[in-house]
Design a protein around this motif. Sequence first.
Motif, PDB file in Angstrom:
ATOM      1  N   GLU A 132       1.151  -0.689   0.264  1.00 34.68           N
ATOM      2  CA  GLU A 132      -0.150   0.022   0.170  1.00 34.68           C
ATOM      3  C   GLU A 132       0.933   1.064  -0.041  1.00 34.68           C
ATOM      4  OE1 GLU A 132      -2.357  -0.421   3.177  1.00 34.68           O
ATOM      5  OE2 GLU A 132      -3.897  -1.573   2.651  1.00 34.68           O
ATOM      6  N   LYS A 133       1.941   1.069   0.634  1.00 33.46           N
ATOM      7  CA  LYS A 133       2.614   2.437   0.820  1.00 33.46           C
ATOM      8  C   LYS A 133       3.348   2.666  -0.591  1.00 33.46           C
ATOM      9  CE  LYS A 133       7.348   4.171   3.203  1.00 33.46           C
ATOM     10  NZ  LYS A 133       8.147   3.877   4.135  1.00 33.46           N
ATOM     11  N   TYR A 134       3.884   1.714  -1.351  1.00 32.04           N
ATOM     12  CA  TYR A 134       4.436   1.635  -2.714  1.00 32.04           C
ATOM     13  C   TYR A 134       3.837   1.310  -3.981  1.00 32.04           C
ATOM     14  CZ  TYR A 134       9.218   1.716   0.419  1.00 32.04           C
ATOM     15  OH  TYR A 134      10.207   2.692   1.347  1.00 32.04           O
ATOM     16  N   GLY A 135       2.424   1.563  -3.401  1.00 30.04           N
ATOM     17  CA  GLY A 135       1.431   0.834  -4.691  1.00 30.04           C
ATOM     18  C   GLY A 135       2.541  -0.045  -5.584  1.00 30.04           C
ATOM     19  N   GLU A 136       3.323  -0.170  -5.921  1.00 30.24           N
ATOM     20  CA  GLU A 136       3.978  -1.273  -6.896  1.00 30.24           C
ATOM     21  C   GLU A 136       5.237  -2.493  -6.009  1.00 30.24           C
ATOM     22  OE1 GLU A 136       5.939   1.012 -10.097  1.00 30.24           O
ATOM     23  OE2 GLU A 136       3.681  -0.318 -10.981  1.00 30.24           O
ATOM     24  N   PRO A 137       5.636  -2.456  -6.172  1.00 32.85           N
ATOM     25  CA  PRO A 137       6.423  -3.485  -6.061  1.00 32.85           C
ATOM     26  C   PRO A 137       8.205  -2.685  -6.325  1.00 32.85           C
ATOM     27  CG  PRO A 137       5.800  -5.850  -6.314  1.00 32.85           C
ATOM     28  CD  PRO A 137       4.774  -4.159  -7.172  1.00 32.85           C
ATOM     29  N   THR A 138       8.534  -2.333  -5.616  1.00 30.06           N
ATOM     30  CA  THR A 138      10.361  -1.537  -6.084  1.00 30.06           C
ATOM     31  C   THR A 138      10.997  -1.842  -5.331  1.00 30.06           C
ATOM     32  OG1 THR A 138       9.954   0.932  -4.349  1.00 30.06           O
ATOM     33  CG2 THR A 138       8.701   0.954  -6.357  1.00 30.06           C
ATOM     34  N   PRO A 139      12.481  -1.026  -5.615  1.00 32.75           N
ATOM     35  CA  PRO A 139      13.879  -1.862  -5.107  1.00 32.75           C
ATOM     36  C   PRO A 139      13.899  -1.366  -3.277  1.00 32.75           C
ATOM     37  CG  PRO A 139      14.296  -0.569  -7.319  1.00 32.75           C
ATOM     38  CD  PRO A 139      12.793  -0.423  -7.002  1.00 32.75           C
ATOM     39  N   GLU A 140      12.743  -0.033  -3.439  1.00 36.04           N
ATOM     40  CA  GLU A 140      12.651   0.253  -1.949  1.00 36.04           C
ATOM     41  C   GLU A 140      11.745  -0.667  -1.530  1.00 36.04           C
ATOM     42  OE1 GLU A 140      14.436   4.176  -4.781  1.00 36.04           O
ATOM     43  OE2 GLU A 140      12.572   1.583  -4.959  1.00 36.04           O
ATOM     44  N   ALA A 141      11.314  -0.209  -1.613  1.00 25.36           N
ATOM     45  CA  ALA A 141      10.043  -1.250  -1.229  1.00 25.36           C
ATOM     46  C   ALA A 141      10.940  -2.964  -0.319  1.00 25.36           C
ATOM     47  CB  ALA A 141       8.203  -2.009  -2.218  1.00 25.36           C
ATOM     48  N   LEU A 142      11.075  -3.513  -1.605  1.00 28.42           N
ATOM     49  CA  LEU A 142      11.529  -4.840  -1.375  1.00 28.42           C
ATOM     50  C   LEU A 142      12.833  -4.515   0.309  1.00 28.42           C
ATOM     51  CD1 LEU A 142      10.101  -5.772  -4.461  1.00 28.42           C
ATOM     52  CD2 LEU A 142      12.433  -7.907  -4.322  1.00 28.42           C
ATOM     53  N   VAL A 143      13.765  -3.825  -0.091  1.00 34.91           N
ATOM     54  CA  VAL A 143      15.004  -3.647   0.980  1.00 34.91           C
ATOM     55  C   VAL A 143      13.670  -3.894   2.518  1.00 34.91           C
ATOM     56  CG1 VAL A 143      16.324  -1.653   1.833  1.00 34.91           C
ATOM     57  CG2 VAL A 143      16.027  -2.797  -0.502  1.00 34.91           C
ATOM     58  N   GLU A 144      13.150  -2.491   2.284  1.00 37.48           N
ATOM     59  CA  GLU A 144      12.234  -2.500   3.348  1.00 37.48           C
ATOM     60  C   GLU A 144      11.866  -3.277   3.981  1.00 37.48           C
ATOM     61  OE1 GLU A 144       8.258   0.851   4.573  1.00 37.48           O
ATOM     62  OE2 GLU A 144       9.398   0.969   2.965  1.00 37.48           O
ATOM     63  N   SER A 145      10.974  -3.618   3.669  1.00 32.63           N
ATOM     64  CA  SER A 145      10.649  -6.070   3.821  1.00 32.63           C
ATOM     65  C   SER A 145      12.543  -6.353   3.948  1.00 32.63           C
ATOM     66  CB  SER A 145      10.039  -6.236   3.011  1.00 32.63           C
ATOM     67  OG  SER A 145       9.810  -7.829   3.146  1.00 32.63           O
ATOM     68  N   ALA A 146      12.809  -6.266   3.783  1.00 37.83           N
ATOM     69  CA  ALA A 146      14.007  -6.887   4.044  1.00 37.83           C
ATOM     70  C   ALA A 146      14.264  -6.581   5.495  1.00 37.83           C
ATOM     71  CB  ALA A 146      15.157  -7.096   3.218  1.00 37.83           C
ATOM     72  N   MET A 147      14.386  -5.123   5.672  1.00 38.93           N
ATOM     73  CA  MET A 147      15.316  -4.974   6.704  1.00 38.93           C
ATOM     74  C   MET A 147      14.520  -4.935   7.806  1.00 38.93           C
ATOM     75  SD  MET A 147      18.357  -3.458   5.557  1.00 38.93           S
ATOM     76  CE  MET A 147      18.872  -2.889   7.749  1.00 38.93           C
ATOM     77  N   ARG A 148      13.009  -4.928   7.517  1.00 40.26           N
ATOM     78  CA  ARG A 148      11.880  -4.934   8.806  1.00 40.26           C
ATOM     79  C   ARG A 148      12.220  -6.226   9.161  1.00 40.26           C
ATOM     80  NH1 ARG A 148       5.448  -4.501   7.720  1.00 40.26           N
ATOM     81  NH2 ARG A 148       6.357  -2.360   7.294  1.00 40.26           N
ATOM     82  N   HIS A 149      12.533  -7.823   8.449  1.00 39.61           N
ATOM     83  CA  HIS A 149      13.251  -9.296   8.971  1.00 39.61           C
ATOM     84  C   HIS A 149      13.969  -8.695   9.928  1.00 39.61           C
ATOM     85  CE1 HIS A 149       9.356 -10.533   7.056  1.00 39.61           C
ATOM     86  NE2 HIS A 149       9.567 -10.034   5.936  1.00 39.61           N
ATOM     87  N   VAL A 150      15.340  -8.284   9.295  1.00 37.14           N
ATOM     88  CA  VAL A 150      16.438  -7.979   9.657  1.00 37.14           C
ATOM     89  C   VAL A 150      16.654  -7.540  11.121  1.00 37.14           C
ATOM     90  CG1 VAL A 150      18.647  -6.926   9.796  1.00 37.14           C
ATOM     91  CG2 VAL A 150      17.535  -7.995   7.995  1.00 37.14           C
TER      92      VAL A 150
END
Length: 355
Positions: A132-150
């Motif tokens: 919802e924040k990014y509207g579509e998959p973007t590099p920033e979206a993938l990295v934000e998801s990864a860092m959340r798990h990190v």
Amino acid sequence: MVGNVPVGGDAPITVQTMTNTKTTDVAATVEQIQRIERVGADIVRVSVPTMEAAEAFKFIKQQTRIPIVADIHFDYRIALKVAEYGADCLRINPGNIGNEQRVRSVVDCARDLNIPIRIGVNGGSLEKDIQEKYGEPTPEALVESAMRHVEYLDRLDFQNFKVSVKASDVFLAVGAYRLLARQIEQPLHLGITEAGGFRAGAVKSAVGLGMLLADGIGDTIRISLAADPVEEIKVGFDILKSLRIRSRGINFIACPSCSRQEFDVIATVNALEERLEDIITPMDVSIIGCVVNGPGEALVSDLGLAGAANKSAFYEGGLRVDRLDNKDLIPILERRIRARAAMLDPANQILVGKD
């Protein structure tokens, strides 16, 4: 360390794949893992979606030697069970397995047994709020998801992990890995996920991973193809070989063939590739159909063949040593190549027969 295989730092870039059998079919999964191991895989991943699959994992692990990553989603109890049964790595996303107490139980188990964790983010399954924040998959979206798990693991002071941020779009995946490489020190697992069928998927993977590996990004790779997992390993090693990062097996240098060819180059190369898949000794073998480029390539190859009428010139170590009958090239070349492999690495190959 994934079992006895180092990942990251100065270690060789590892090549891995994933089984596509039903994990509960122990015999089929073991047979596939053994085929994967024979073509040189460093690591294999096995999906463990249920407790029944976890029980099967126990017997799979007992019958195989290659390090196995257990792929788990949602149920933390499965992670605890496969860790007990000897998993060499756990592929989980901490945010997907429940509350922090459940995450802590998995992390404590991994810490006690010295088992690494792989965080795996996929462009097709981002968290709802990030979508919802990014509207579509973007590099920033993938990295934000990864860092959340990190951050889950950071809070628990667990640093023994690697991360992937895969996408089916080449530029999306490359952009995400480049961003992530600037933010963490842990190893990165590279892949273009759901890349497609054998031909298109191999091309997409070669382009995407080649861009990253040439930049020095990446520590372990998986080529995701809608094909036999054995083919994923072969393509992975071909990518590393083409970048001169890691050599394994024969590098065939072959012309596309034209009307100048004095023998059937395409049939010869295809037959040799199939017959010599078992050779792991790094070698350059040039198979050129005429004398225009044949001698030049042969001079810089371990073994080389330059096409000529009736009999073609055969080179070894840059020197022309023989002429081979064009009618019997395939069996003769196979024996010569195996002999060269045995000389370069006696522990790997033995000479089979004589010309």
